[in-house]
Write a protein that holds these residues in place. Structure first.
Motif, PDB file in Angstrom:
ATOM      1  N   MET A 311       0.821  -1.214   0.000  1.00 26.31           N
ATOM      2  CA  MET A 311       0.000   0.000   0.000  1.00 26.31           C
ATOM      3  C   MET A 311       0.854   1.264   0.000  1.00 26.31           C
ATOM      4  SD  MET A 311      -3.002  -0.865   2.727  1.00 26.31           S
ATOM      5  CE  MET A 311      -4.242  -2.122   2.431  1.00 26.31           C
ATOM      6  N   ASN A 312       2.116   1.132   0.291  1.00 28.60           N
ATOM      7  CA  ASN A 312       3.001   2.285   0.410  1.00 28.60           C
ATOM      8  C   ASN A 312       3.581   2.654  -0.951  1.00 28.60           C
ATOM      9  OD1 ASN A 312       3.617   2.723   3.591  1.00 28.60           O
ATOM     10  ND2 ASN A 312       3.289   0.548   3.157  1.00 28.60           N
ATOM     11  N   ASP A 313       3.412   3.911  -1.355  1.00 25.49           N
ATOM     12  CA  ASP A 313       4.006   4.384  -2.599  1.00 25.49           C
ATOM     13  C   ASP A 313       4.220   5.894  -2.529  1.00 25.49           C
ATOM     14  OD1 ASP A 313       1.499   5.553  -3.137  1.00 25.49           O
ATOM     15  OD2 ASP A 313       0.849   3.832  -4.324  1.00 25.49           O
ATOM     16  N   LEU A 314       4.837   6.447  -3.563  1.00 26.63           N
ATOM     17  CA  LEU A 314       5.178   7.873  -3.569  1.00 26.63           C
ATOM     18  C   LEU A 314       3.944   8.757  -3.543  1.00 26.63           C
ATOM     19  CD1 LEU A 314       8.090   7.915  -6.185  1.00 26.63           C
ATOM     20  CD2 LEU A 314       8.277   7.941  -3.688  1.00 26.63           C
ATOM     21  N   GLN A 315       2.857   8.333  -4.224  1.00 27.35           N
ATOM     22  CA  GLN A 315       1.644   9.151  -4.234  1.00 27.35           C
ATOM     23  C   GLN A 315       1.009   9.254  -2.853  1.00 27.35           C
ATOM     24  OE1 GLN A 315       2.571   7.327  -6.735  1.00 27.35           O
ATOM     25  NE2 GLN A 315       1.892   8.160  -8.702  1.00 27.35           N
ATOM     26  N   ARG A 316       1.034   8.156  -2.100  1.00 27.02           N
ATOM     27  CA  ARG A 316       0.484   8.216  -0.749  1.00 27.02           C
ATOM     28  C   ARG A 316       1.342   9.105   0.153  1.00 27.02           C
ATOM     29  NH1 ARG A 316      -1.035   2.950  -2.487  1.00 27.02           N
ATOM     30  NH2 ARG A 316      -3.168   2.353  -1.928  1.00 27.02           N
ATOM     31  N   LEU A 317       2.645   9.062  -0.061  1.00 26.67           N
ATOM     32  CA  LEU A 317       3.520   9.957   0.694  1.00 26.67           C
ATOM     33  C   LEU A 317       3.187  11.413   0.369  1.00 26.67           C
ATOM     34  CD1 LEU A 317       5.925  10.664   2.485  1.00 26.67           C
ATOM     35  CD2 LEU A 317       7.439  10.181   0.547  1.00 26.67           C
ATOM     36  N   GLU A 318       2.954  11.703  -0.886  1.00 34.51           N
ATOM     37  CA  GLU A 318       2.571  13.058  -1.286  1.00 34.51           C
ATOM     38  C   GLU A 318       1.281  13.486  -0.594  1.00 34.51           C
ATOM     39  OE1 GLU A 318       1.813  15.511  -5.459  1.00 34.51           O
ATOM     40  OE2 GLU A 318       1.280  13.372  -5.329  1.00 34.51           O
ATOM     41  N   HIS A 319       0.302  12.597  -0.569  1.00 30.10           N
ATOM     42  CA  HIS A 319      -0.987  12.914   0.060  1.00 30.10           C
ATOM     43  C   HIS A 319      -0.821  13.213   1.549  1.00 30.10           C
ATOM     44  CE1 HIS A 319      -5.280  12.686   1.006  1.00 30.10           C
ATOM     45  NE2 HIS A 319      -4.942  11.875   2.011  1.00 30.10           N
ATOM     46  N   VAL A 320      -0.049  12.394   2.232  1.00 30.53           N
ATOM     47  CA  VAL A 320       0.145  12.577   3.666  1.00 30.53           C
ATOM     48  C   VAL A 320       0.856  13.893   3.961  1.00 30.53           C
ATOM     49  CG1 VAL A 320       1.496  11.696   5.612  1.00 30.53           C
ATOM     50  CG2 VAL A 320       0.037  10.139   4.326  1.00 30.53           C
ATOM     51  N   LEU A 321       1.849  14.221   3.164  1.00 27.23           N
ATOM     52  CA  LEU A 321       2.571  15.470   3.377  1.00 27.23           C
ATOM     53  C   LEU A 321       1.693  16.688   3.106  1.00 27.23           C
ATOM     54  CD1 LEU A 321       6.028  14.507   1.844  1.00 27.23           C
ATOM     55  CD2 LEU A 321       5.629  15.230   4.202  1.00 27.23           C
ATOM     56  N   GLU A 322       0.795  16.573   2.141  1.00 25.87           N
ATOM     57  CA  GLU A 322      -0.060  17.706   1.792  1.00 25.87           C
ATOM     58  C   GLU A 322      -1.240  17.880   2.740  1.00 25.87           C
ATOM     59  OE1 GLU A 322       0.544  18.183  -3.022  1.00 25.87           O
ATOM     60  OE2 GLU A 322      -1.108  16.938  -2.301  1.00 25.87           O
ATOM     61  N   THR A 323      -1.695  16.777   3.354  1.00 27.86           N
ATOM     62  CA  THR A 323      -2.908  16.830   4.172  1.00 27.86           C
ATOM     63  C   THR A 323      -2.681  16.617   5.659  1.00 27.86           C
ATOM     64  OG1 THR A 323      -3.354  14.462   3.932  1.00 27.86           O
ATOM     65  CG2 THR A 323      -4.232  15.943   2.220  1.00 27.86           C
ATOM     66  N   GLY A 324      -1.588  15.960   6.029  1.00 26.84           N
ATOM     67  CA  GLY A 324      -1.385  15.605   7.424  1.00 26.84           C
ATOM     68  C   GLY A 324      -2.248  14.446   7.876  1.00 26.84           C
ATOM     69  N   ASP A 325      -2.834  13.718   6.936  1.00 24.36           N
ATOM     70  CA  ASP A 325      -3.695  12.581   7.268  1.00 24.36           C
ATOM     71  C   ASP A 325      -2.891  11.453   7.927  1.00 24.36           C
ATOM     72  OD1 ASP A 325      -5.903  13.820   6.285  1.00 24.36           O
ATOM     73  OD2 ASP A 325      -6.053  12.627   4.446  1.00 24.36           O
ATOM     74  N   ASN A 326      -3.651  10.563   8.579  1.00 22.77           N
ATOM     75  CA  ASN A 326      -3.110   9.326   9.133  1.00 22.77           C
ATOM     76  C   ASN A 326      -2.112   9.541  10.263  1.00 22.77           C
ATOM     77  OD1 ASN A 326      -4.608   8.263   6.989  1.00 22.77           O
ATOM     78  ND2 ASN A 326      -2.802   7.990   5.701  1.00 22.77           N
ATOM     79  N   GLU A 327      -2.348  10.584  11.055  1.00 21.34           N
ATOM     80  CA  GLU A 327      -1.476  10.792  12.212  1.00 21.34           C
ATOM     81  C   GLU A 327      -1.791   9.758  13.288  1.00 21.34           C
ATOM     82  OE1 GLU A 327      -0.024  14.226  15.404  1.00 21.34           O
ATOM     83  OE2 GLU A 327      -1.368  14.757  13.752  1.00 21.34           O
ATOM     84  N   ILE A 328      -0.759   9.231  13.910  1.00 19.99           N
ATOM     85  CA  ILE A 328      -0.894   8.190  14.927  1.00 19.99           C
ATOM     86  C   ILE A 328      -1.030   8.821  16.309  1.00 19.99           C
ATOM     87  CG2 ILE A 328       0.259   6.239  16.050  1.00 19.99           C
ATOM     88  CD1 ILE A 328      -0.651   5.640  13.197  1.00 19.99           C
ATOM     89  N   SER A 329      -2.007   8.344  17.054  1.00 20.87           N
ATOM     90  CA  SER A 329      -2.164   8.764  18.447  1.00 20.87           C
ATOM     91  C   SER A 329      -2.369   7.528  19.314  1.00 20.87           C
ATOM     92  CB  SER A 329      -3.351   9.724  18.605  1.00 20.87           C
ATOM     93  OG  SER A 329      -4.554   9.086  18.224  1.00 20.87           O
ATOM     94  N   ILE A 330      -1.815   7.550  20.502  1.00 21.09           N
ATOM     95  CA  ILE A 330      -1.926   6.439  21.448  1.00 21.09           C
ATOM     96  C   ILE A 330      -2.251   7.019  22.813  1.00 21.09           C
ATOM     97  CG2 ILE A 330      -0.735   4.485  22.529  1.00 21.09           C
ATOM     98  CD1 ILE A 330       1.148   4.432  20.112  1.00 21.09           C
ATOM     99  N   GLU A 331      -3.230   6.441  23.468  1.00 19.27           N
ATOM    100  CA  GLU A 331      -3.575   6.878  24.824  1.00 19.27           C
ATOM    101  C   GLU A 331      -2.331   6.777  25.713  1.00 19.27           C
ATOM    102  OE1 GLU A 331      -6.410   5.382  28.499  1.00 19.27           O
ATOM    103  OE2 GLU A 331      -7.000   4.910  26.428  1.00 19.27           O
ATOM    104  N   GLU A 332      -2.078   7.808  26.497  1.00 17.42           N
ATOM    105  CA  GLU A 332      -0.826   7.889  27.238  1.00 17.42           C
ATOM    106  C   GLU A 332      -0.638   6.734  28.212  1.00 17.42           C
ATOM    107  OE1 GLU A 332       2.925   9.392  28.455  1.00 17.42           O
ATOM    108  OE2 GLU A 332       1.682   9.531  26.648  1.00 17.42           O
ATOM    109  N   SER A 333      -1.709   6.285  28.851  1.00 21.66           N
ATOM    110  CA  SER A 333      -1.568   5.166  29.791  1.00 21.66           C
ATOM    111  C   SER A 333      -1.135   3.890  29.069  1.00 21.66           C
ATOM    112  CB  SER A 333      -2.884   4.924  30.524  1.00 21.66           C
ATOM    113  OG  SER A 333      -3.926   4.577  29.620  1.00 21.66           O
ATOM    114  N   VAL A 334      -1.610   3.713  27.842  1.00 20.69           N
ATOM    115  CA  VAL A 334      -1.201   2.563  27.024  1.00 20.69           C
ATOM    116  C   VAL A 334       0.240   2.752  26.557  1.00 20.69           C
ATOM    117  CG1 VAL A 334      -1.603   1.335  24.848  1.00 20.69           C
ATOM    118  CG2 VAL A 334      -3.546   2.034  26.270  1.00 20.69           C
TER     119      VAL A 334
END
Length: 363
Positions: A311-334
């Motif tokens: 699923m990883n390719d240059l176009q998806r990297l472009e999308h993420v850099l332009e939109t900030g999508d798919n940011e990872i968050s984890i509950e601090e206690s976890v």
């Protein structure tokens, strides 16, 4: 003693890969000029956003090359996270799968972590849901919980130890010598290999990697006959019948290093075929053959590809850099509990193996 449990209820039916396979179809080929323009754009965006790109060996070779060109890293998942943790960049972009991005967030909570595709999963992670795994652990409170790095942040938080394939034997031997009984999860083939090598008392969670479990011993034996001068390199997530035919068994890094260190000019390789890019780069004078994943009569003899990695390719990297999508968050206690289990492994390496050791070697 080795025991097994029933397949979790959530996996009674085979994992549906249709969506993953559809999403893993890479972009249509770009023209040379268009690709160069895109690469320059990506380099500019990463610099503007103070971002570092870390890539797994199994993703598209264009991403591997771009990671190194931009000052990033191509590595195993824990080494990806370690490198990003030590790098001064404030944003980590992960070309890989979800658990890899979570590992970076566990170790770098103050950095922004982006994944190229939010649907990029791992069958080992999917096959070890936290509720069912935690309930199983609760049934055996006298056992030490050891989990492979290819797991969710929640499973890592539930564990006593997180290990990679490069250090799992040493840690399980250490626990055995202390008289501790082990719950191992999630990969049953890697767990069985460790149990066989150490003699530890282990109960296995019945997960597996959809790529490595497909390697076939009978077909591999026939391939060995066709290439008697080839060394066979096998990741221990493979079935034991395949492992038994190997000249070298080990982590992704160990397999890669073996192609440079062994005198053989030909290798049969039983792991995801994305690794061939680095193998050919390191040893252009050597021949690399994909181990068979199918038996007699199959149309695809060697089809060792992870649909989620693809699923990883240059176009998806472009999308993420332009939109900030798919940011990872984890509950601090976890996150803090998962960090404890990860750092226990690193501390063990530094005190029991050699100071300053870099622990890597997961899938």
């Amino acid at each position: 003693m080795s025991k097994a449990i029933d397949i979790p209820k959530s996996l009674e039916n085979e994992i549906d890969l249709t969506a993953a396979q559809a999403r893993s179809i890479t972009h249509s080929a770009l023209g040379e000029t268009a690709e160069q323009d895109l690469r320059q754009k990506l380099l500019r965006l990463m610099k503007e956003q103070d971002a570092i790109l870390v890539s797994h060996y199994y993703v598209d070779e264009d991403l591997q090359d771009l990671a190194e060109e931009s000052g990033g890293k191509v590595a195993d998942s824990l080494e990806m996270a370690r490198y990003a943790y030590e790098h001064e960049a404030s944003t980590i972009i992960v070309a890989g799968v979800k658990f890899m991005a979570e590992t970076s967030k566990i170790l770098s909570p103050n950095k922004r972590v982006l994944l190229l595709d939010k649907e990029a999963e791992c069958s080992l992670d999917i096959g070890c849901p936290i509720d069912e795994f935690s309930a199983f652990c609760d049934e055996h409170p006298d056992r030490t919980v050891v989990v492979y790095a290819n797991t969710s942040a929640e499973v890592k938080a539930r564990a006593d130890w997180v290990v990679t394939s490069s250090i799992a034997l040493e840690i399980c031997t250490y626990l055995r010598d202390r008289g501790e009984k082990i719950i191992w999860g999630p990969d049953r083939f890697l767990g069985s290999y460790i149990q066989k090598e150490t003699g530890a008392d282990m109960i296995m969670w019945q997960g597996s990697c959809i790529v490595h479990e497909e390697f076939k011993a009978e077909a591999l034996l026939e391939m060995k006959k066709q290439h008697p001068d080839a060394a066979v390199l096998v990741h221990p997530e493979s079935p034991m019948s395949v492992v038994d035919l190997a000249d070298v068994v080990g982590s992704t890094s160990k397999i890669l290093n073996a192609t440079r260190e062994l005198p053989n000019k030909k290798f049969i390789v039983a792991t995801e075929d994305g690794i061939f890019h680095k193998m050919k780069e390191y040893s252009p004078d050597k021949e690399f053959i994909a181990a068979p994943t199918a038996g007699s009569g199959a149309t695809c003899k060697s089809c060792a590809q992870c649909p989620w990695m693809k699923m990883n390719d240059l176009q998806r990297l472009e999308h993420v850099l332009e939109t900030g999508d798919n940011e990872i968050s984890i509950e601090e206690s976890v996150r803090t509990k998962a960090e404890r289990s990860l750092k226990r492994m690193v501390d063990f390496a530094n005190t029991h193996i050699r100071p300053g050791m870099k622990v890597s070697g997961d899938a």
